[in-house]
Design a protein around this motif. Sequence first.
Motif, short mmCIF file in Angstrom:
data_model
loop_
_atom_site.label_atom_id
_atom_site.label_comp_id
_atom_site.label_asym_id
_atom_site.label_seq_id
_atom_site.Cartn_x
_atom_site.Cartn_y
_atom_site.Cartn_z
N LEU A 50 -15.49 -9.59 76.37
CA LEU A 50 -14.47 -8.73 76.99
C LEU A 50 -14.79 -7.24 76.91
O LEU A 50 -14.82 -6.56 77.94
N ARG A 101 -17.75 -6.40 79.23
CA ARG A 101 -17.48 -6.42 80.67
C ARG A 101 -16.82 -5.13 81.10
O ARG A 101 -16.98 -4.67 82.22
N ARG A 102 -16.03 -4.55 80.19
CA ARG A 102 -15.32 -3.32 80.55
C ARG A 102 -16.28 -2.16 80.75
O ARG A 102 -15.93 -1.18 81.39
N MET A 152 -0.40 -7.11 94.98
CA MET A 152 -0.19 -5.78 94.43
C MET A 152 -0.60 -4.73 95.45
O MET A 152 -1.54 -4.94 96.21
N LEU A 175 -3.88 -1.88 87.11
CA LEU A 175 -3.67 -3.04 86.23
C LEU A 175 -4.57 -3.03 85.00
O LEU A 175 -4.09 -3.10 83.87
N ALA A 176 -5.88 -2.93 85.23
CA ALA A 176 -6.79 -3.05 84.08
C ALA A 176 -6.66 -1.87 83.10
O ALA A 176 -6.55 -2.11 81.89
N ARG A 211 -3.47 -2.54 81.08
CA ARG A 211 -3.51 -3.66 80.15
C ARG A 211 -4.61 -3.51 79.10
O ARG A 211 -4.41 -3.86 77.95
N VAL A 212 -5.76 -3.01 79.54
CA VAL A 212 -6.90 -2.97 78.62
C VAL A 212 -6.89 -1.71 77.78
O VAL A 212 -7.06 -1.75 76.57
N ARG A 248 -4.28 0.27 77.56
CA ARG A 248 -2.91 0.55 77.13
C ARG A 248 -2.44 1.93 77.57
O ARG A 248 -1.79 2.65 76.80
N ARG A 305 -10.97 0.57 91.96
CA ARG A 305 -10.45 -0.28 90.89
C ARG A 305 -11.48 -0.45 89.77
O ARG A 305 -11.15 -0.40 88.59
N ALA A 306 -12.74 -0.64 90.18
CA ALA A 306 -13.78 -0.80 89.17
C ALA A 306 -14.04 0.53 88.45
O ALA A 306 -14.20 0.57 87.23
N MET A 329 -11.93 1.95 85.37
CA MET A 329 -12.21 1.51 83.99
C MET A 329 -13.31 2.36 83.35
O MET A 329 -13.75 2.08 82.25
N MET A 360 -11.75 -10.90 85.76
CA MET A 360 -12.63 -10.96 84.59
C MET A 360 -13.56 -9.76 84.55
O MET A 360 -13.81 -9.18 83.50
N SER A 361 -14.08 -9.38 85.73
CA SER A 361 -15.04 -8.27 85.75
C SER A 361 -14.38 -6.97 85.30
O SER A 361 -15.06 -6.04 84.90
N LEU A 362 -13.05 -6.91 85.39
CA LEU A 362 -12.35 -5.71 84.94
C LEU A 362 -12.12 -5.72 83.44
O LEU A 362 -11.61 -4.76 82.87
N GLY A 363 -12.45 -6.84 82.82
CA GLY A 363 -12.30 -6.92 81.37
C GLY A 363 -10.91 -7.36 80.93
O GLY A 363 -10.55 -7.19 79.77
N LEU A 364 -10.12 -7.91 81.85
CA LEU A 364 -8.80 -8.40 81.47
C LEU A 364 -8.93 -9.65 80.60
O LEU A 364 -9.87 -10.43 80.77
N ASP A 406 -3.88 -12.24 80.27
CA ASP A 406 -3.46 -11.24 81.26
C ASP A 406 -3.84 -11.67 82.68
O ASP A 406 -3.10 -11.43 83.63
#
Lengths: 245, 284
Positions: free
Chosen positions: A78, A81-82, A97, A105-106, A109-110, A112, A154-155, A158, B189-193, B197
């Motif tokens: 995880l 990947r981020r 959405m 979203l990411a 959630r990721v 925070r 979106r990518a 992050m 998944m590629s976003l790291g969620l 989630d």
Amino acid sequence: MQTHEKLKLVGLRKSFGEHEVCRGIDLTVAEGSMVCLIGASGSGKSTLLRCINLLEPIDSGQILLDGFDIADPEIDPLPLRRRIGMVFQSYNLFPHMTAIENVMLAPRRVHRRSRAELRDEITAMFERFGLKSHIGHYPDQLSGGQQQRVAIIRALAMKPEIMLFDEVTSALDPEMVGEVLDVVRQLKSQRMTMVLATHEMSFAREAADWVCFLDKGVIAEAGPPAQIFGNPKEARTREFLSRIL
Amino acid sequence: MTGALEKPKLQASGAVNPRRIREERIRRRGFAVASASTAAVVLALWILIPMAPGWSKVQASFFDWEVFAKTFPKLLSAFLVDIMIFAWSAPLIAVSGLAMALCRDVRSPALFPLKLFAIGYNDVFRGVPVMLVIYLFGFGIPGLGLPRPWNSPYIWGTLALVCTYAAYVAEIIRTGIESIHESQRSAAMSLGLTPSDIMRFVILPQAIRRVIPANMNILIALQKDVALLSVIGPVEILRQAGVEKSLAANFTPYVGASIIFLAVTIPATRYADRLIERQNRQRS
Ligand SMILES: Nc1ncnc2c1ncn2[C@@H]1O[C@H](COP(=O)(O)OP(=O)(O)OP(=O)(O)O)[C@@H](O)[C@H]1O
Ligand SMILES: [Mg+2]
């Protein structure tokens, strides 16, 4: 200038059942450089990118990110990947959405982070890529090119260290290819490290720092674009290029 | 403003468009034919059924207006019990169905027992008739000698309905989850969620939306099956109708009860059909 090896693949192998798709791939991506993967359909470009993003487990070999092997099955994929962003051929926006919610979203959630905190930053990104007026639109209200640009934002939201692009213009109408490639050029000018699988040969020739020709799961030939397109050494490369150019 | 000037002209040209007139004529003729043939069939039934030898007897015992008028209000108030049971069962079913669907979808090997349980649960409750489950729960569990209020047929009848219907709802939701393209999972998944989630924010919202019409049909079925609880005690509409039937020595209360059910289920079915139609249109 000393170049840092941002990403390095060593002897990467991946098979689906009996079918070995990546048959020992070695590749070095310098920080801030752009590498283009070219090759026939089925040569394993998408699979290779998915492996780099740890979306597919590999059979053997190493994926070194800043010299650290991220393919080790013992470590949690995880957080890794981020650090790597990926954009897909079919955009894969979340249809339920709006554009900005897709992007938020990411990070929410990721990392925070709150919506309020993110809003300005993300709005600025939409503005930069000419999408300001579409920020509240749902994916089905956007053209393919707009959707793909939202997917890139979106990518990017992050803050990845590397971006992977899997044939991001292949599903687009010709008049929209340019707007997406412009975004990629912009990222290149900001020295984003990028790996692109692409069928856009003229783009690869103009923008890539390094081009890899994939054939049947191996890198058959690699070099600067001038060499690959201007003076390919391998017969397979020549044959592939003559078929598509 | 040219727009305002053009508009009436457009309408006028539409009205004299010969093709539109022809289509309109065809449509009207179709409507007339349909009305006429329906009227003919209704008329024939109207005349033929009373000619059957047993008609007067059936009419007296099933369609007695006086009995109907007398019992209908009582049936209506008994129907409130059905509505009540329905009202608290439906959310319980939604929650436990969703939970079962999620158990079935777990991918982590450590949680495999959960998956196994969900599979077993599904097999059992989809394989046994609702009526049997109601008997087993409704008579079996209070038979353990539980103190009041734990011997209430409302509790165990509700549990029987919830267990059975949750199995169906779980199956529907699971189909919905599986219908979401793998590429959505890849992108998330590629976003790291995290996997939870991804399920919560990406997969489930899409899956649930897709299965709303199918779940509407489940709700309609539940609405009818609530009446089965009559066998273990609650005086809901079916049992009330049975009581009235005995008192009046006449079957008309059953017809009254059917009418009440239809008044609810027909609009609900139409609504579900509309939802399905709309969804099919959206997907094409
Ligand atoms: N999940 C999978 N399961 C089984 N086989 C797969 C899977 N993904 C890819 N393959 C196979 O791996 C091979 C390489 O596929 P891949 O998508 O990586 O090629 P590609 O170079 O990206 O081709 P294209 O240009 O068509 O996108 C193909 O033969 C494909 O059928
Ligand atoms: Mg591909």
